[in-house]
Design a protein around this motif. Structure first.
Motif, PDB file in Angstrom:
ATOM      1  N   UNK A 153      -7.289 -28.680  67.010  1.00 36.59           N
ATOM      2  CA  UNK A 153      -7.649 -29.869  67.793  1.00 36.59           C
ATOM      3  C   UNK A 153      -9.115 -29.882  68.206  1.00 36.59           C
ATOM      4  N   UNK A 154      -9.764 -28.722  68.208  1.00 33.25           N
ATOM      5  CA  UNK A 154     -11.149 -28.642  68.676  1.00 33.25           C
ATOM      6  C   UNK A 154     -12.105 -29.234  67.654  1.00 33.25           C
ATOM      7  N   UNK A 155     -13.265 -29.656  68.128  1.00 35.01           N
ATOM      8  CA  UNK A 155     -14.225 -30.330  67.257  1.00 35.01           C
ATOM      9  C   UNK A 155     -14.833 -29.403  66.209  1.00 35.01           C
ATOM     10  N   UNK A 156     -15.137 -28.155  66.588  1.00 29.37           N
ATOM     11  CA  UNK A 156     -15.777 -27.200  65.681  1.00 29.37           C
ATOM     12  C   UNK A 156     -14.808 -26.171  65.113  1.00 29.37           C
ATOM     13  N   UNK A 157     -13.501 -26.350  65.401  1.00 30.85           N
ATOM     14  CA  UNK A 157     -12.470 -25.413  64.931  1.00 30.85           C
ATOM     15  C   UNK A 157     -12.699 -24.000  65.454  1.00 30.85           C
ATOM     16  N   UNK A 158     -13.310 -23.912  66.629  1.00 29.40           N
ATOM     17  CA  UNK A 158     -13.465 -22.623  67.282  1.00 29.40           C
ATOM     18  C   UNK A 158     -13.522 -22.818  68.791  1.00 29.40           C
ATOM     19  N   UNK A 159     -13.024 -21.814  69.526  1.00 31.47           N
ATOM     20  CA  UNK A 159     -12.990 -21.855  70.980  1.00 31.47           C
ATOM     21  C   UNK A 159     -13.376 -20.491  71.540  1.00 31.47           C
ATOM     22  N   UNK A 160     -13.996 -20.497  72.684  1.00 26.39           N
ATOM     23  CA  UNK A 160     -14.395 -19.244  73.316  1.00 26.39           C
ATOM     24  C   UNK A 160     -13.164 -18.468  73.770  1.00 26.39           C
ATOM     25  N   UNK A 161     -13.196 -17.164  73.527  1.00 23.83           N
ATOM     26  CA  UNK A 161     -12.046 -16.315  73.852  1.00 23.83           C
ATOM     27  C   UNK A 161     -11.810 -16.260  75.355  1.00 23.83           C
ATOM     28  N   UNK A 162     -12.888 -16.234  76.149  1.00 24.19           N
ATOM     29  CA  UNK A 162     -12.698 -16.149  77.593  1.00 24.19           C
ATOM     30  C   UNK A 162     -12.047 -17.406  78.147  1.00 24.19           C
ATOM     31  N   UNK A 169     -13.327 -29.776  78.027  1.00 26.84           N
ATOM     32  CA  UNK A 169     -13.669 -31.195  77.852  1.00 26.84           C
ATOM     33  C   UNK A 169     -14.553 -31.421  76.626  1.00 26.84           C
ATOM     34  N   UNK A 170     -15.540 -30.574  76.437  1.00 27.73           N
ATOM     35  CA  UNK A 170     -16.454 -30.753  75.316  1.00 27.73           C
ATOM     36  C   UNK A 170     -15.786 -30.407  73.993  1.00 27.73           C
ATOM     37  N   UNK A 171     -15.039 -29.321  73.952  1.00 24.38           N
ATOM     38  CA  UNK A 171     -14.404 -28.879  72.706  1.00 24.38           C
ATOM     39  C   UNK A 171     -13.357 -29.861  72.200  1.00 24.38           C
ATOM     40  N   UNK A 172     -12.670 -30.548  73.125  1.00 21.23           N
ATOM     41  CA  UNK A 172     -11.612 -31.480  72.735  1.00 21.23           C
ATOM     42  C   UNK A 172     -12.021 -32.943  72.877  1.00 21.23           C
ATOM     43  N   UNK A 173     -13.301 -33.178  73.196  1.00 14.69           N
ATOM     44  CA  UNK A 173     -13.810 -34.550  73.370  1.00 14.69           C
ATOM     45  C   UNK A 173     -12.954 -35.314  74.380  1.00 14.69           C
ATOM     46  N   UNK A 174     -12.944 -34.796  75.595  1.00 20.61           N
ATOM     47  CA  UNK A 174     -12.216 -35.449  76.678  1.00 20.61           C
ATOM     48  C   UNK A 174     -13.217 -35.970  77.717  1.00 20.61           C
TER      49      UNK A 174
END
Length: 458
Positions: A167-176, A323-328
């Motif tokens: 679902x994320x824009x860059x297909x990556x998310x911070x582990x923390x 919010x930024x990763x999922x465009x919310x």
């Protein structure tokens, strides 16, 4: 309304019961413009606090669920601290250093909190008078059971993490950031150290441009790009040919008991439900922030994330981190409160929580996974009062910290029944009235054992 009087004094008339107030004259157009800009921003934030906007939409049943969760969260945090210690024992004075982790505000004492849970924690005193804390047999058994349940749930948790990456824009998310969802998603205790590397076919650990550790999607699974709502409404399951796109599915609605549907609100809700929107797994780069389609897709993303959680509930602070990763939208809380038929926001404690309304029937979660049942078992061992028996010595104590014999104190209890009230020492200013909780549970003996658990601020 706000206006300037003949003397150049800015004043505000009485609106919504607020008292009239006046400010000293402000000279100069520039200063006046800056002041009006500041005042406008303050009015926008203070006049529409979450508490005010949600006061008329409060769901008492879910507020009690939040109180239970707060009590369980404190106990689980204490157990996590102890399990990291040699032989799972620690001086109580060292637990004082961790009070922020289990949200126990001063001047409340950790030892008083532990005394409330004699079936889970035991207290000892050595010959020097130092008080130690260890886990009771029931608590150790619960830890072993939790580890087994987390291992069984691991594959499902990996699917949910993978779908978050999809679902994320860059297909990556911070582990923390993902780690904030560890308990909500039922992730392993060693999530950051080992678990993230256990599914190399799904995701891998990488470094972002700013040096942060991230999880990156390795391969796209089309069958996982089907939303939980599509599965429920359309009956879609696994499909290797599925492509996420435009959806026209209405969200299940469940309004507060005191909700009165008027035409103006009802028309907006009906219009929103009929509006088409992009799937959370579809490319949303073409959407304009602030548009109705943008907001409805954000609702779909939050609905999907809440569906992944074991209790269909999340801390809103953790949600806003994405919010930024999922465009919310930036004003995510306003979106949640606006769609109170889909979500419920509880403002109990320091951190707000958002619930998925459709997942609850009163105070009960409709579908309970084994991890939820485990939490309920844990909560059933919390909240008893007792009285002291004679002090017994405990000779088989660990040599890890001290060689002297330890003396068991104060925590051999006789069961007196459930607590009728909670001591003021463990009550916060924003807690639910205990009598209010008790009245709700007065016809259920099992539930009554679990109430009256105000544990300070969350």
């Amino acid at each position: 309304m706000a206006n300037w009087n003949a003397k150049g004094v800015f004043s505000m008339g009485k609106t919504n019961g607020d008292q009239v107030f006046a400010l000293l004259p402000i000279r100069g157009n520039r200063k006046r413009g800056l002041f009006l800009g500041w005042l406008k921003s303050r009015l926008m934030t203070t006049s529409k606090r979450v508490q005010d906007r949600s006061a008329n939409k409060r769901v008492h049943d879910l507020e009690i669920v939040k109180e239970k969760w707060k009590a369980t969260s404190k106990v689980m945090t204490l157990m996590d601290i102890l399990r990291k210690e040699p032989e799972m024992i620690i001086p109580v004075k060292y637990l004082e250093r961790h009070r922020s982790q289990f949200n126990l505000p001063k001047p409340h004492k950790v030892v008083d909190l532990l005394r409330r849970m004699p079936k889970l924690f035991e207290l000892y005193k050595d010959q020097r008078g130092v008080i130690w804390c260890g886990m009771a047999k029931e608590a150790e058994d619960l830890l072993e059971e939790e580890e087994r349940l987390l291992a069984e749930h691991s594959d499902k948790a990996a699917e949910h993490v993978c779908r978050m990456l999809m679902m994320s824009t860059d297909r990556q998310l911070r582990i923390d950031k993902i780690a904030n969802f560890r308990r909500d998603f039922g992730l392993s205790i060693d999530f950051r150290s080992k678990w993230v590397s256990s599914y190399p076919e799904l995701f891998r650990v990488v470094r972002s441009r700013d040096g942060q550790e991230c999880l990156e999607l390795v391969s796209w699974n089309p069958s996982w790009a089907i939303t939980e709502l599509e599965k429920k409404v359309l009956g879609l399951t696994d499909s290797s040919k599925h492509r996420p796109g435009l959806l026209s599915l209405a969200f299940p609605l469940k309004f507060p008991p005191n909700f009165k549907k008027v035409y103006r609100i009802g028309g907006k809700i009906e219009h929103f439900q009929k509006l088409s929107y992009l799937s959370p797994y579809a490319d949303a780069s073409g959407l304009t922030a602030g548009s109705r389609e943008f907001d409805k897709r954000a609702v779909a993303i939050i609905h999907e994330l809440l569906s992944f959680t074991i209790e269909k509930r999340l801390v809103t602070d953790h949600l806003t981190h994405f919010r930024q990763e999922f465009k919310m939208p930036q004003k995510l809380m306003r979106l949640l409160l606006k769609h109170f038929g889909i979500f419920y926001v509880s403002e109990r404690g320091k951190r707000f929580s958002v619930f998925l309304n459709e997942a609850y029937d009163g105070q009960e979660l409709i579908e309970k996974c084994p991890l939820v049942l485990w939490k309920e078992k844990l909560l059933s061992l919390v909240g008893y009062r007792g009285k002291k028996k004679k002090i017994e010595t405990f000779s088989d104590f660990s040599d890890t910290y001290d060689d002297s014999a330890k003396e068991k104190i104060s925590l051999q209890f006789e069961h007196e029944g459930t607590m009728d009230c909670v001591d003021d020492a463990l009550l916060g200013d924003d807690e639910m009235e205990i009598r209010e909780i008790g009245d709700t549970f007065k016809n259920s003996d099992a539930s009554r054992d679990q109430t009256h658990l105000a544990w300070g601020h969350d």
